[in-house]
Design a protein around this motif. Structure first.
Motif, short mmCIF file in Angstrom:
data_model
loop_
_atom_site.label_atom_id
_atom_site.label_comp_id
_atom_site.label_asym_id
_atom_site.label_seq_id
_atom_site.Cartn_x
_atom_site.Cartn_y
_atom_site.Cartn_z
N VAL A 59 3.85 3.49 5.78
CA VAL A 59 3.41 3.43 7.10
C VAL A 59 1.96 3.24 7.19
CG1 VAL A 59 5.21 4.98 8.14
CG2 VAL A 59 3.13 6.09 6.91
N ILE A 60 1.21 2.88 8.13
CA ILE A 60 -0.22 2.76 8.36
C ILE A 60 -0.82 4.01 9.17
CG2 ILE A 60 -0.31 1.39 10.53
CD1 ILE A 60 -2.87 0.81 7.42
N GLU A 61 0.13 4.48 10.04
CA GLU A 61 -0.42 5.69 10.78
C GLU A 61 -0.97 6.72 9.97
OE1 GLU A 61 2.30 4.06 11.01
OE2 GLU A 61 2.03 2.96 13.21
N GLY A 62 -1.86 7.35 10.06
CA GLY A 62 -2.37 8.69 9.10
C GLY A 62 -2.65 8.40 7.76
N ALA A 63 -2.63 7.40 7.38
CA ALA A 63 -2.92 6.69 5.85
C ALA A 63 -4.34 6.58 5.59
CB ALA A 63 -2.01 5.34 5.44
N THR A 64 -4.62 7.09 4.36
CA THR A 64 -5.88 6.67 3.67
C THR A 64 -5.68 5.37 2.88
OG1 THR A 64 -6.61 9.16 3.61
CG2 THR A 64 -7.87 7.49 2.08
N VAL A 65 -6.73 4.34 3.41
CA VAL A 65 -6.43 3.05 2.85
C VAL A 65 -7.52 2.36 2.04
CG1 VAL A 65 -5.96 0.63 3.68
CG2 VAL A 65 -5.11 2.54 4.98
N LEU A 66 -7.26 1.53 0.99
CA LEU A 66 -8.36 0.94 0.20
C LEU A 66 -7.98 -0.37 0.35
CD1 LEU A 66 -10.58 0.67 -1.83
CD2 LEU A 66 -8.88 0.87 -3.57
N GLU A 67 -9.17 -1.24 0.95
CA GLU A 67 -8.90 -2.64 0.99
C GLU A 67 -9.71 -3.28 -0.05
OE1 GLU A 67 -9.00 -6.48 3.94
OE2 GLU A 67 -10.94 -5.50 3.85
N ILE A 68 -9.06 -3.89 -1.15
CA ILE A 68 -9.72 -4.50 -2.04
C ILE A 68 -10.28 -6.09 -1.61
CG2 ILE A 68 -9.56 -5.63 -4.55
CD1 ILE A 68 -7.20 -3.61 -4.84
N GLY A 69 -11.59 -6.00 -1.76
CA GLY A 69 -12.29 -7.35 -1.46
C GLY A 69 -12.40 -7.65 0.12
N THR A 70 -13.28 -6.73 0.76
CA THR A 70 -13.31 -6.89 2.23
C THR A 70 -14.03 -8.12 2.54
OG1 THR A 70 -13.32 -4.66 2.45
CG2 THR A 70 -14.33 -5.74 4.12
N GLY A 71 -15.06 -8.39 1.84
CA GLY A 71 -15.91 -9.70 2.01
C GLY A 71 -16.74 -9.54 3.37
N TRP A 72 -17.18 -10.53 4.00
CA TRP A 72 -18.06 -10.79 5.01
C TRP A 72 -17.46 -10.16 6.51
CZ3 TRP A 72 -17.79 -14.16 1.62
CH2 TRP A 72 -18.80 -14.86 0.77
N PHE A 73 -16.30 -10.44 6.41
CA PHE A 73 -15.47 -10.19 7.93
C PHE A 73 -14.50 -8.96 7.84
CE2 PHE A 73 -17.24 -14.32 8.10
CZ PHE A 73 -18.38 -14.22 9.07
N PRO A 74 -14.71 -7.96 8.28
CA PRO A 74 -13.77 -6.85 7.98
C PRO A 74 -12.65 -6.58 8.95
CG PRO A 74 -15.68 -5.81 8.87
CD PRO A 74 -15.95 -7.32 8.80
N THR A 75 -12.04 -7.81 9.24
CA THR A 75 -11.19 -8.01 10.27
C THR A 75 -9.72 -6.94 10.13
OG1 THR A 75 -11.47 -10.20 10.46
CG2 THR A 75 -9.41 -9.40 11.33
N ILE A 76 -9.25 -6.88 8.95
CA ILE A 76 -8.17 -6.26 8.74
C ILE A 76 -8.30 -4.78 8.82
CG2 ILE A 76 -6.55 -5.38 6.79
CD1 ILE A 76 -6.09 -8.38 6.18
N PRO A 77 -9.68 -4.13 7.97
CA PRO A 77 -9.99 -2.60 8.15
C PRO A 77 -10.31 -2.04 9.52
CG PRO A 77 -11.13 -3.64 6.20
CD PRO A 77 -10.52 -4.77 7.28
N ILE A 78 -10.59 -3.09 10.20
CA ILE A 78 -10.77 -2.71 11.90
C ILE A 78 -9.49 -2.59 12.50
CG2 ILE A 78 -11.63 -3.39 14.09
CD1 ILE A 78 -13.94 -4.85 12.68
N LEU A 79 -8.53 -3.61 12.39
CA LEU A 79 -7.11 -3.38 12.69
C LEU A 79 -6.22 -2.13 12.26
CD1 LEU A 79 -6.06 -7.10 12.68
CD2 LEU A 79 -6.67 -5.72 14.54
N GLN A 80 -6.51 -1.89 10.95
CA GLN A 80 -6.08 -0.74 10.31
C GLN A 80 -6.61 0.67 10.95
OE1 GLN A 80 -7.02 -1.33 6.14
NE2 GLN A 80 -5.20 -2.53 5.98
N CYS A 81 -7.75 0.69 11.37
CA CYS A 81 -8.10 1.97 12.16
C CYS A 81 -7.59 1.97 13.57
CB CYS A 81 -9.80 1.87 12.22
SG CYS A 81 -10.68 2.14 10.68
N LEU A 82 -7.32 0.80 14.05
CA LEU A 82 -6.83 0.80 15.65
C LEU A 82 -5.52 1.21 15.59
CD1 LEU A 82 -8.85 -2.44 16.93
CD2 LEU A 82 -9.44 0.22 17.30
N GLN A 83 -4.90 0.69 14.44
CA GLN A 83 -3.49 1.10 14.36
C GLN A 83 -3.02 2.41 13.68
OE1 GLN A 83 -2.41 -2.43 11.90
NE2 GLN A 83 -2.73 -3.77 13.67
N GLY A 84 -4.24 3.18 13.48
CA GLY A 84 -3.84 4.76 13.22
C GLY A 84 -4.23 5.23 11.95
N ALA A 85 -4.69 4.45 11.09
CA ALA A 85 -5.08 4.56 9.93
C ALA A 85 -5.98 5.92 9.89
CB ALA A 85 -5.97 3.67 8.99
#
Length: 283
Positions: A59-85
């Motif tokens: 599950v993503i809701e409530g999870a503490t997440v580590l993204e390896i290799g974010t790069g210039w554009f944090p598209t996935i981390p922003i979505l993860q936050c909006l989806q409840g991380a």
């Protein structure tokens, strides 16, 4: 752009004195527009990754997440936050993300979903549960603190021995419900800019030439194929919960006639033409 010119350009840019300062100054003066096709692909990839995670009980809701290799554009981390991380750690070996590229990512997401009020309310990274770790050091994370590790088109840039060591070092950082979701692009990344070469052009290079080009660009690929990753995951102490792959049919046909190096010549056309993989792992 001819792939040789691209290699030469990257070799020069990565060795310029004060190169990072010049890039940051340029961004602040002129902005930084992302490639919309690339970010659109990122959205599709994350949708696929999230579905695979859900299929294996993660599950993503409530999870503490580590993204390896974010790069210039944090598209996935922003979505993860909006989806409840609960919290998302972004990471890079060298700092790429800044306020300009973060704002460009937000602009892109707002155009994709203009009705999302939450996106309009975000002004900076401080408005989301995000932390950027660059340069990344796994020791900055507490044991048992991470519920989910994700990466998109990153593992193919890590040498096999370094990848195994990284995965081993992350094992104690995972919680009891810990999962990893990795999406890998097996294509020759120089083909992305030069369509005159094949998606597996780099499999025709001798090891010495490949290593030399990797040193020049400082972001080379390991050339591992889809079936070569699971043994490395097992060596690092992980179970493979799910794997998906996608074969590129024109490359499968072409692989039968290319002058491949001996290691790749021993593989099947299907193994050579698998262009993308998705893996879900658990300790």
């Amino acid at each position: 752009m001819d792939w040789r010119l691209k290699v030469g350009r990257q070799a020069i840019l990565t060795r310029l004195p004060f190169g990072r300062l010049l890039r940051v100054t340029k961004r602040r003066l002129f902005g930084y527009r992302p490639d919309p096709d690339n970010l659109s692909d990122t959205l599709k990839n994350w949708s696929q990754m999230r579905a695979a995670l859900s299929h294996t009980g993660g599950v993503i809701e409530g999870a503490t997440v580590l993204e390896i290799g974010t790069g210039w554009f944090p598209t996935i981390p922003i979505l993860q936050c909006l989806q409840g991380a609960g919290h998302v750690y972004m990471s890079d070996l060298n700092a790429h993300l800044d306020d300009v590229s973060f704002a460009a990512t937000l602009d892109f997401l707002r155009r994709v979903d203009p009705a999302d009020q939450r996106l309009r309310e975000i002004r900076s990274r401080k408005d989301l549960p995000l932390t950027y770790l660059a340069p990344f050091d796994v020791n900055d994370l507490a044991d048992g603190a991470i519920d989910l590790v994700t990466s998109r088109t990153v593992l193919e840039h890590i040498p096999p021995d370094v990848l195994v060591q990284l995965l081993k070092s992350l094992r104690p950082k995972l919680s009891a419900r810990g999962r990893m979701v990795h999406l890998v692009d097996h294509s020759d990344h120089l083909e992305h800019a030069d369509k005159s070469i094949s998606k597996i052009n780099f499999l025709t290079w001798p090891e010495r030439k490949h290593a030399w080009i990797n040193r020049l660009t400082r972001e080379g690929e390991n050339r591992l194929r889809h079936h070569e990753y699971p043994p490395l995951f097992a060596l690092a102490g992980y179970r493979l919960l799910l794997e998906q792959d996608k074969i590129h049919e024109p490359t499968r046909q072409l692989a039968k006639s290319l002058p491949l190096q001996w290691r790749f010549a021993a593989m099947t056309p299907e193994q050579l033409a698998t262009m993308s993989s998705l893996y879900v792992l658990a300790p």
